[in-house]
Design a protein around this motif. Sequence first.
Motif, PDB file in Angstrom:
ATOM      1  N   ILE A  79     -19.867  -7.447 -18.096  1.00 16.91           N
ATOM      2  CA  ILE A  79     -20.470  -8.770 -17.932  1.00 16.91           C
ATOM      3  C   ILE A  79     -19.391  -9.723 -17.422  1.00 16.91           C
ATOM      4  N   ALA A  80     -19.746 -10.523 -16.420  1.00 18.70           N
ATOM      5  CA  ALA A  80     -18.821 -11.531 -15.904  1.00 18.70           C
ATOM      6  C   ALA A  80     -19.177 -12.894 -16.497  1.00 18.70           C
ATOM      7  N   TYR A  81     -18.137 -13.709 -16.746  1.00 22.25           N
ATOM      8  CA  TYR A  81     -18.368 -15.006 -17.368  1.00 22.25           C
ATOM      9  C   TYR A  81     -17.350 -16.021 -16.850  1.00 22.25           C
ATOM     10  N   SER A  82     -17.666 -17.295 -17.102  1.00 23.18           N
ATOM     11  CA  SER A  82     -16.750 -18.380 -16.738  1.00 23.18           C
ATOM     12  C   SER A  82     -16.688 -19.371 -17.892  1.00 23.18           C
ATOM     13  N   ASN A  83     -15.579 -20.116 -17.991  1.00 21.70           N
ATOM     14  CA  ASN A  83     -15.397 -21.032 -19.127  1.00 21.70           C
ATOM     15  C   ASN A  83     -16.051 -22.394 -18.923  1.00 21.70           C
ATOM     16  N   HIS A  84     -16.612 -22.656 -17.703  1.00 27.04           N
ATOM     17  CA  HIS A  84     -17.246 -23.956 -17.486  1.00 27.04           C
ATOM     18  C   HIS A  84     -18.222 -23.859 -16.321  1.00 27.04           C
ATOM     19  N   GLU A  85     -19.253 -24.685 -16.393  1.00 25.67           N
ATOM     20  CA  GLU A  85     -20.303 -24.626 -15.379  1.00 25.67           C
ATOM     21  C   GLU A  85     -19.789 -24.907 -13.975  1.00 25.67           C
ATOM     22  N   ARG A  86     -18.724 -25.700 -13.854  1.00 29.53           N
ATOM     23  CA  ARG A  86     -18.200 -26.053 -12.539  1.00 29.53           C
ATOM     24  C   ARG A  86     -17.165 -25.055 -12.041  1.00 29.53           C
ATOM     25  N   ASN A  87     -16.840 -24.106 -12.852  1.00 26.89           N
ATOM     26  CA  ASN A  87     -15.846 -23.102 -12.474  1.00 26.89           C
ATOM     27  C   ASN A  87     -16.566 -21.858 -11.965  1.00 26.89           C
ATOM     28  N   ALA A  88     -16.476 -21.558 -10.684  1.00 27.54           N
ATOM     29  CA  ALA A  88     -17.160 -20.407 -10.094  1.00 27.54           C
ATOM     30  C   ALA A  88     -16.305 -19.142 -10.143  1.00 27.54           C
ATOM     31  N   HIS A  89     -15.082 -19.247 -10.696  1.00 30.60           N
ATOM     32  CA  HIS A  89     -14.211 -18.080 -10.794  1.00 30.60           C
ATOM     33  C   HIS A  89     -14.578 -17.298 -12.060  1.00 30.60           C
TER      34      HIS A  89
ATOM     35  N   TYR B 202     -20.595 -19.972 -19.275  1.00 30.75           N
ATOM     36  CA  TYR B 202     -21.800 -19.253 -18.882  1.00 30.75           C
ATOM     37  C   TYR B 202     -21.456 -17.798 -18.551  1.00 30.75           C
ATOM     38  N   TYR B 203     -22.495 -16.985 -18.429  1.00 28.81           N
ATOM     39  CA  TYR B 203     -22.312 -15.585 -18.028  1.00 28.81           C
ATOM     40  C   TYR B 203     -23.374 -15.245 -16.984  1.00 28.81           C
ATOM     41  N   ILE B 204     -23.145 -14.163 -16.262  1.00 27.55           N
ATOM     42  CA  ILE B 204     -24.150 -13.673 -15.323  1.00 27.55           C
ATOM     43  C   ILE B 204     -24.580 -12.271 -15.755  1.00 27.55           C
ATOM     44  N   ARG B 205     -25.550 -11.699 -15.088  1.00 23.38           N
ATOM     45  CA  ARG B 205     -26.212 -10.485 -15.581  1.00 23.38           C
ATOM     46  C   ARG B 205     -25.435  -9.195 -15.312  1.00 23.38           C
ATOM     47  N   GLY B 206     -24.255  -9.270 -14.750  1.00 25.88           N
ATOM     48  CA  GLY B 206     -23.456  -8.071 -14.495  1.00 25.88           C
ATOM     49  C   GLY B 206     -21.994  -8.407 -14.371  1.00 25.88           C
ATOM     50  N   GLY B 207     -21.139  -7.367 -14.222  1.00 28.27           N
ATOM     51  CA  GLY B 207     -19.707  -7.620 -14.132  1.00 28.27           C
ATOM     52  C   GLY B 207     -18.991  -6.765 -13.109  1.00 28.27           C
ATOM     53  N   ASP B 208     -19.756  -5.973 -12.341  1.00 28.51           N
ATOM     54  CA  ASP B 208     -19.149  -5.142 -11.298  1.00 28.51           C
ATOM     55  C   ASP B 208     -19.034  -5.996 -10.030  1.00 28.51           C
ATOM     56  N   LEU B 209     -17.852  -6.576  -9.830  1.00 29.58           N
ATOM     57  CA  LEU B 209     -17.664  -7.590  -8.793  1.00 29.58           C
ATOM     58  C   LEU B 209     -16.826  -7.078  -7.629  1.00 29.58           C
ATOM     59  N   LYS B 210     -17.231  -7.482  -6.423  1.00 32.48           N
ATOM     60  CA  LYS B 210     -16.403  -7.208  -5.247  1.00 32.48           C
ATOM     61  C   LYS B 210     -15.278  -8.232  -5.167  1.00 32.48           C
TER      62      LYS B 210
END
Length: 747
Positions: A3-13, A40-48
Amino acid sequence: MKIAYSNHERNAHLETIELTFDELCKNLSNPSVGTKLGAYYIRGGDLKERERKEENLLSCELLILDGDSSIDFETKEITKGAPNPKAVHQFLLYKKIKHFIYTSFSNKSDHHRYRVLIPYQTNTPDELRRAVAYVIKEIQSFGINLANVSENGDWVHAWFFPALENEDSQFQTYSGDGDAITVPDDFVIEKQSTASSKKDTPFDMNEALVAITTASNIHDSMVSIANSLAFKGYDRDTIRLLLKGLLTMAAQQDPERAEIRDGAHLEQTLDTVIAYKDENEDHIIIPDKETDEKSTQVEMEWPPGLMGQMCKEAIEMAIYPNRTLAIMSCITLIAGIVGRRYNVNGTGLNIYSTLLMDTGMGKNAISKMVNSTILTNSGDNNTAPTFLGSSSFTGAKALWDDLEKGMAKICVMTEAGLMRGQTSGDKKGLERALLDLYTASGKGYWVGGTQYSSKDNSMKRLNAPALSLIQESTPKSFIDSMVRNDSDISGDLARMWILRINTDKPYMNRKSREFFSDKVMDRINELVKQCGELQLSKPVLSDKDVVDLEIPEYIYDHANKIVDLENKYKREGEHLKYVMATRAWVKMIKITGVIDVFNGHYELNTDTFDWTDKNAINHEIQNIDILFSKETSNDVNNVVKSIVSPVIVKMLHAQYSDTKKCPTPGLRKVGIFTYTNITQVLKSNRVLNEMDNKANGYKVEKGIDKVLKYMVDVGLLVEKDQSALSMLGCRSKKGYQITDDFNLMLM
């Protein structure tokens, strides 16, 4: 899962974390306090790449539903606020889908907001949206008006970690174990996922509330609301207070509504409702769900050791994977190889196995697996093809000729029921030969020696041939042939290891494996080499040719238990169970011996024996009566016990995924099902269809109607008319309620 996640809504990294679904749910069960916006988090974590863009997410691990809105099934209008998350949770539990639900920042007791997480893997946004549409359609068809929103199909949508406005804010979670979802191949996304038509939908409280506060039918709405509340446990005073309040709040005040509110009409309605509840609820005991022992299907456990691995690989070979088919086929295949060289308690390890399954379920996987294993993967071992027997025989002489080319044989007999029903050839002679060969596989046994005037027709004596059969057939044709041939009397039935496969057809395996692994094939080739020495060059076996497997005392003691069962069934007149018990112990030690030989043992292991007892023999004996009655009997009482009653129990426990086959919760609570429910379940049942009366080509009375009338006449059911059903908010014209006698019959 990643799972991929970020520490803030404005942070796209994005950062990636690897964890299990259960670990993710545990993390989501601890909300922060403060603001909604944040991590926030997104539905997966296998990122290019690390940036949150659709093209960077290579696969998803989660199907996420935003419980944000509801849909009106009639107008298709979307409104804010989702249906109660408990309803979605109960649906997913019922469908046995693994899930986790948590309420979101904006959730209120009267305005539900939540997220639904379901494990689901896919590599494309289109497949994700298709899966979302399928799950939403299933939820809506259950009567839960959860709307599908665009966020559900957004490939990289940012889902905020749960947060609360303050310490006192309400936070709820719901979780359930189960399987990952599988979207049927033929599912197509519709423009709008709608529920069933109004006449088929169960009682809707919202409809009744609207009706009672407008100029619609006041009386029916009052009865429906009062009944629903009464059966949920509300007392008379509470129901009266609610109804008066609704009538007072009505937008249109008229003399009729005022009279109902203040006069005797309301009290009469309450009298009727409470009396009906007391009459229908007090004595009704919903029967327990059927246990595995009563079922006609059991999920077999994998055999121990290397045999278990072989079976797992065999199921991967099949176009339509089925565990029972794989296990029985593998064990019998190995029996066809080792049956002559290895003995146990004076008998060889040959097995007559019979798989009964409906057409189109993948029976051809058996012959494919057997042929590819013996013919394709036998390496330099030239004796391997001699273990492979013919698939059909015209008579005993043809069978003898086959055995003379190899004294241990595995024969896959397709559509065995039709073959046994044929009248051409020496059918009786073949049946006698098969009976004799089953018990003639042990060292020192001889079979044959029939001489005819024509030398070509004579059959010489054979020393300890080991014939193993895998017979597959549709249930009706096979059992009909058993009945016609009196196989219970001849002993033919008792020699067979019979398993009925009546599970749903599995989805196609598009990437089936071609061969067994090297480890499994090495063991098969080793046994082919050992046992191949006895195929032609050893027409008479010596002590040095045969390996006698040792039997522990525990297994010998079990023989006495089988004898006790035989005597019990004989005393109680359970003929078929008695017949199957007569040779049960011999079948048990043969099956156990085959597994242990393949696993490299020279004695029967108690663990293997216990596996055989539980998965092969006990289930077979316990279900032989119901198997024969389901496939052959038109006797109404047998049909009630073996076909209709189990269906009623399943309906009352909502064990069918199609809502048309299950009564509404209010009906189930009082043991009522509708005529539509039961006819939907049994509309394709062959036995009931054969009971239909026909006159000049037209059906004049259905078999299911005969059975239901019989059950009413003998006191197992009480018929309920439309007026009685409407009291419970049901629109059906006819239903049936189970009685105490129905429950007694099941005991």
